[in-house]
Write a protein that holds these residues in place. Sequence first.
Motif, PDB file in Angstrom:
ATOM      1  N   GLY A 124      82.776  46.922  31.088  1.00 50.57           N
ATOM      2  CA  GLY A 124      81.597  46.802  31.939  1.00 50.57           C
ATOM      3  C   GLY A 124      80.392  46.297  31.176  1.00 50.57           C
ATOM      4  N   LEU A 125      80.165  46.837  29.992  1.00 51.89           N
ATOM      5  CA  LEU A 125      79.040  46.427  29.153  1.00 51.89           C
ATOM      6  C   LEU A 125      79.202  44.967  28.730  1.00 51.89           C
ATOM      7  N   LYS A 126      80.412  44.580  28.413  1.00 49.03           N
ATOM      8  CA  LYS A 126      80.688  43.191  28.026  1.00 49.03           C
ATOM      9  C   LYS A 126      80.361  42.241  29.173  1.00 49.03           C
ATOM     10  N   LYS A 127      80.712  42.631  30.386  1.00 44.72           N
ATOM     11  CA  LYS A 127      80.441  41.806  31.557  1.00 44.72           C
ATOM     12  C   LYS A 127      78.943  41.621  31.766  1.00 44.72           C
ATOM     13  N   VAL A 128      78.172  42.680  31.554  1.00 44.68           N
ATOM     14  CA  VAL A 128      76.715  42.591  31.717  1.00 44.68           C
ATOM     15  C   VAL A 128      76.117  41.668  30.651  1.00 44.68           C
ATOM     16  N   CYS A 129      76.630  41.738  29.428  1.00 41.73           N
ATOM     17  CA  CYS A 129      76.155  40.840  28.365  1.00 41.73           C
ATOM     18  C   CYS A 129      76.436  39.384  28.721  1.00 41.73           C
ATOM     19  N   PHE A 130      77.631  39.114  29.211  1.00 44.13           N
ATOM     20  CA  PHE A 130      77.971  37.748  29.614  1.00 44.13           C
ATOM     21  C   PHE A 130      77.056  37.274  30.742  1.00 44.13           C
ATOM     22  N   HIS A 131      76.771  38.173  31.681  1.00 46.47           N
ATOM     23  CA  HIS A 131      75.866  37.804  32.771  1.00 46.47           C
ATOM     24  C   HIS A 131      74.486  37.443  32.230  1.00 46.47           C
TER      25      HIS A 131
END
Length: 376
Positions: free
Chosen positions: A332-339
């Motif tokens: 989840g945290l990785k997805k937010v960083c990519f966003h």
Amino acid sequence: MAGGGEPSRSASTIVANTASGYHILRIDGYSRTLATPTGEYIASLPFTVGGLRWHIRYYPNGNKSEDKDGISLFLYLHDSVAKPVKAQFGFRFVGDVAEQPLTLGGMHIYDNQSAWGRPQFIKREVFEASKHLLDDSFAIRCDVVVTTEFRTEEAPEATTPADSISVPPSDLHQHLGGLLLNEKGADVVFDVAGEMFAAHRCVLAARSPVFSAELFGAMKESNTGGGVVHIEDMEPRVFKALLYFVYTDLFPMAKKNKKPKTTIKTKKMKQMEEGDVGDDEEDVLSQHLLVAADKYNLERLKLLCEKKLCDYINADNVATILALAEQHHCHGLKKVCFHFLSSPANLRAAVASDGFKHLSKSCPSVMHELVAMLAT
């Protein structure tokens, strides 16, 4: 009473027939909507609740001159109706839905194509400095409850003695937190960089399978020589915060707006709930605590750290947080960083940071994912 008989008893209940639903309105390109003059709005697509069509009116510069320094939001009845409709509504930022309870306004009467709303939903200055504006975009959720009619039903006996019994919320976390603070019955000591922490084996083992193996399993003899467990590669303040979570299931950092009003705490208890972790920035401590949570298989604490870090992502630290997310499987945290990095401006600023250079060396697979994402 004459004759000494029992009085007759009866009760009835007035019940409202309601229909509820919500609509999410996302505004992409917020800065461009500011060209809309005060009093003019941008409308959402119509949506249906309670068999009626509604839409949201978004006023970037307020619906009236006295509200021109803020954002106004109104719920508009899109349909023509034969008789007035009773409805309640509430506006929230999508990011607050999980944390902020829904507060519906009073009952409003909607007749043909009428509107009620929040003339001063939020001051623009406050909003633009908040976490809700990300990449020039934000999202609003509008909850609607429509009351169609009232009916009366027979009810059980109106009042019983049990109705007057009020059950307080659980205070187990306070008792266990107090046990950690006063060290009563402690049967294990941890040495963390020379600082000693007394704790209770059973509590730790019940909360963490890693602690269970260290204190009761095959790892016991190698890790508890001399009655002291030595913790490597962790700061004392991080371990102290970890213990606080283990005993209380609460996030061990200061929370400005979530103190229970009915709870009385000792000075020590307040210090521990606020972390008592020195002057570290909350985001830095959250990074260390995430690593510790992963080490001891404390999944809830790990997710709390992920959620906390999402609020602190910026161009200076996104590479560091992304590397942390990759190394500790925080999807989840990785997805937010990519966003965050999907914005060209954010990406340019992040690439110039030292953390990004480290990311390219330590996590080349992440760089490949990022390139692939940007290419699409």
